[in-house]
Design an enzyme around this catalytic site. Structure first.
Site, mmCIF file in Angstrom:
data_model
loop_
_atom_site.group_PDB
_atom_site.id
_atom_site.type_symbol
_atom_site.label_atom_id
_atom_site.label_comp_id
_atom_site.label_asym_id
_atom_site.label_seq_id
_atom_site.Cartn_x
_atom_site.Cartn_y
_atom_site.Cartn_z
ATOM 1 N N ASP A 131 21.723 -7.525 43.307
ATOM 2 C CA ASP A 131 20.841 -6.583 43.995
ATOM 3 C C ASP A 131 20.788 -6.861 45.495
ATOM 4 O O ASP A 131 20.976 -7.998 45.935
ATOM 5 C CB ASP A 131 19.403 -6.709 43.455
ATOM 6 C CG ASP A 131 19.308 -6.423 41.967
ATOM 7 O OD1 ASP A 131 20.046 -5.553 41.484
ATOM 8 O OD2 ASP A 131 18.488 -7.092 41.303
ATOM 9 N N ASP A 154 24.507 -4.140 41.813
ATOM 10 C CA ASP A 154 23.510 -3.661 40.865
ATOM 11 C C ASP A 154 22.544 -2.715 41.580
ATOM 12 O O ASP A 154 22.929 -1.651 42.018
ATOM 13 C CB ASP A 154 22.798 -4.845 40.218
ATOM 14 C CG ASP A 154 22.009 -4.444 38.971
ATOM 15 O OD1 ASP A 154 22.070 -3.265 38.584
ATOM 16 O OD2 ASP A 154 21.334 -5.310 38.397
ATOM 17 N N ASP A 158 15.116 -3.389 43.233
ATOM 18 C CA ASP A 158 14.650 -3.445 41.848
ATOM 19 C C ASP A 158 13.316 -4.194 41.798
ATOM 20 O O ASP A 158 13.189 -5.292 42.345
ATOM 21 C CB ASP A 158 15.672 -4.150 40.962
ATOM 22 C CG ASP A 158 16.850 -3.242 40.609
ATOM 23 O OD1 ASP A 158 16.893 -2.100 41.117
ATOM 24 O OD2 ASP A 158 17.727 -3.675 39.839
ATOM 25 N N ARG A 213 18.141 6.815 40.067
ATOM 26 C CA ARG A 213 17.010 5.893 40.202
ATOM 27 C C ARG A 213 16.372 5.957 41.596
ATOM 28 O O ARG A 213 16.548 5.083 42.424
ATOM 29 C CB ARG A 213 17.423 4.449 39.887
ATOM 30 C CG ARG A 213 18.025 4.281 38.505
ATOM 31 C CD ARG A 213 18.373 2.829 38.227
ATOM 32 N NE ARG A 213 18.959 2.691 36.891
ATOM 33 C CZ ARG A 213 19.377 1.538 36.370
ATOM 34 N NH1 ARG A 213 19.261 0.418 37.069
ATOM 35 N NH2 ARG A 213 19.901 1.500 35.164
#
Length: 258
Positions: A131, A154, A158, A213
């Site tokens: 991330d 990724d 997050d 997302r």
């Protein structure tokens, strides 16, 4: 769209914006250590980062890693693009502030595990094996602002595992697929940890060609998503298992499923 395109970088001198050396942004984009977030990161004591702590300029990985350790207040001024080999573990009570348009990290992102009161601003993060920014283990009072995030393996931002009271604002997110996950699992144990937490505000971000997302939300209420610009995305906001999301004032351009 004009206002959102003002999410570019500024030059920071001695921890505050210098009016003579900004890079063409509107006055509202100039950054100062006295700035405060709006939304969820502003309540219950607010988010002040390393304000009033010592200042350290980091131009290499060793200095950066040392400066962000521990929980003592510290303002870390990132100078230039720092090459990393792994994630940077960030302690509590830190402000990580990029100095100018070339400041950032590549090869490794920022990791928040069980920490609080952290500000990250004016930083480019790209080309990481995981991330760009990972927030977990009940971390709280985090503000991610005026950053440029792209091309990581990724997620870009997050947020999971009972983390709470976070604001994500004025960022440019681009050249990426899975962008902002909020809540990482449908399993009962994870949902129990997250319930009543994961209160996050997303405002004035530019989701620029990112695919999914923006955010994807599980077990969180109320998540605020307002005044963001979505452009050429597969989908915009996903409200899934037990999620409550307030979506208002956003603009969607060429988005198949807003």
């Amino acid at each position: 769209m004009t206002a959102l395109m003002g999410t570019g970088f500024v030059t920071v001198v001695d921890g505050s914006a210098n009016d003579d050396t900004t890079t063409g942004e509107e006055a509202g984009s100039r950054l100062s250590l006295d700035d405060q977030p709006i939304g969820w990161a502003s309540i219950l004591g607010g988010t002040t980062g390393g304000r009033n702590g010592r200042k350290i300029t980091a131009a290499d990985a060793k200095t950066l890693l040392g400066a962000v350790k521990g929980d003592d207040p510290c303002v870390v001024l990132v100078s230039g693009m720092i090459q990393l080999d792994d994630k940077v573990q960030v302690g509590s009570n830190k402000t990580i502030l990029g100095v100018g348009a070339g400041a950032g990290l590549r090869g490794g992102g920022l990791n928040f595990k069980g920490v609080h009161n952290v500000i990250v601003r004016n930083l480019t993060i790209r080309d990481t094996p995981d991330d760009a920014i990972n927030i977990e283990r009940a971390s709280h009072h985090i503000w991610i602002d005026h950053c440029d995030l792209s091309n990581c393996h990724d997620g870009l931002i997050d947020i999971k595992a009972g983390s709470d009271l976070i604001t994500v604002s004025w960022n440019h997110l681009h050249d990426h697929g899975k962008t902002c996950l909020l809540g990482h699992s449908d399993k009962a144990a994870a949902v129990a940890t997250d319930k009543g937490k994961l209160r996050v505000t997303y405002h004035h971000n530019l989701f620029d060609g990112t695919q999914t997302r923006h955010p994807r939300v599980r077990a969180a209420e109320t998540v605020q998503v307002f005044n963001n610009y979505f452009r050429s995305n597969q989908y915009g906001v996903a409200s899934t298992m037990d999620a409550g999301v307030l979506v208002e004032g956003n603009y969607f351009e060429d988005v198949a499923q807003p």
